[in-house]
Scaffold this active site. Structure first.
Site, PDB file in Angstrom:
ATOM      1  N   SER A 293       0.842  -1.185   0.000  1.00 13.37           N
ATOM      2  CA  SER A 293       0.000   0.000   0.000  1.00 13.37           C
ATOM      3  C   SER A 293       0.890   1.252   0.000  1.00 13.37           C
ATOM      4  CB  SER A 293      -0.955  -0.041   1.195  1.00 13.37           C
ATOM      5  OG  SER A 293      -2.001   0.898   1.049  1.00 13.37           O
TER       6      SER A 293
ATOM      7  N   HIS B 288      -7.813  -5.451   0.087  1.00 15.33           N
ATOM      8  CA  HIS B 288      -6.614  -4.615   0.130  1.00 15.33           C
ATOM      9  C   HIS B 288      -5.487  -5.259   0.945  1.00 15.33           C
ATOM     10  CE1 HIS B 288      -4.415  -0.938  -0.435  1.00 15.33           C
ATOM     11  NE2 HIS B 288      -4.203  -0.830   0.865  1.00 15.33           N
TER      12      HIS B 288
END
Length: 252
Positions: A95, A228
């Site tokens: 991320s 995610h």
């Protein structure tokens, strides 16, 4: 051997492997800490010496001010890493950590240290901008973003004191990420491996594929099941990807 006796508030070695022929540098996600890489470190030891980076403003560095610029953060990290660059290194980020990892790799190459590769996980290519402004929102907006990504234990949200502790680092990290722009023309000469979840609510797979534009070397992309934080459910497979990549470079 160089580096093995050094102490730095920036670097965590959960499973020290001083005899390993290579190292892996791991950069955490927004609001995250070095401990997010404990399992990866465990899976790669003792063949790979894993250096997990601890950003300021969290856990044992809670009282230090957060760094709110990706480029400044990368500058500081590289300064801390140089004494550890006595053997081949691979860089991994998830991320926000992918953007930091990219800038770290760029800086290492400028110093003549070409990584074996960059693993960019759960993040669109640096050249793609989506105009997010979460860092300007309320505390509730920040927490809503965390819940959407499903990267934080629900128990954390029930503990007001814990929430208050993580919010400054989270806001600072989102400011760093959402205002980040790579230097025009910057690129790598090492391979890039992009990893993504097939059900990520904030990362489009087409944008992940554009990491290919950021290297003159080989590019590969692999998609895993999950959202995610797909990494948490695929640690053995991802450790295998890292191990195979290092082995293909003739190091393991």
């Amino acid at each position: 051997m160089a580096g093995t006796s050094l102490r730095s508030p920036w670097i965590r070695r959960f499973h020290p492997a001083p005899q390993a022929a290579t190292r892996l540098v791991c950069l955490p996600h927004a609001g995250g800490s070095a401990t997010s890489y404990f399992q990866v470190s465990q899976a790669l030891a003792p063949d790979v010496d894993v250096l997990a980076i601890q950003y300021p403003g969290r856990q044992d560095r809670l009282n230090e001010p957060c760094i709110t610029e990706i480029t400044t953060l990368a500058d500081r990290i590289v300064d801390e890493l140089i004494p550890w660059m006595d053997r081949p290194v691979t860089v991994f980020g998830h991320s926000m950590g992918s953007a930091v990892a990219y800038e770290v790799a760029v800086r290492l190459e400028r110093r003549g240290i070409v990584p074996l590769g960059l693993f960019a996980s759960g993040r669109r290519a640096p050249s793609v901008h989506r105009g997010a402004y979460v860092h300007l929102g309320s505390d509730e907006d920040l927490l809503a973003e965390l819940k959407k990504l499903s990267g934080t234990d629900d128990q954390v949200f029930a503990e007001e004191s814990l929430v208050r502790m993580i919010l400054p680092a989270l806001r600072g990290d989102y400011h760093a990420l959402e205002t980040y722009r790579p230097e025009p023309g910057s690129s790598l000469t090492c391979p890039i491996v992009a990893l993504s979840g097939d059900d990520d609510p904030v990362v489009d797979l087409d944008d992940v594929a554009l990491w290919e534009r950021h290297t003159s070397a080989a590019f590969r992309m692999r998609v895993f099941s999950g959202g995610h934080f797909f990494v948490d459910g695929h640690v053995p497979a991802i450790a295998g990807e890292i191990r195979d990549h290092i082995a293909s470079a003739g190091v393991l």
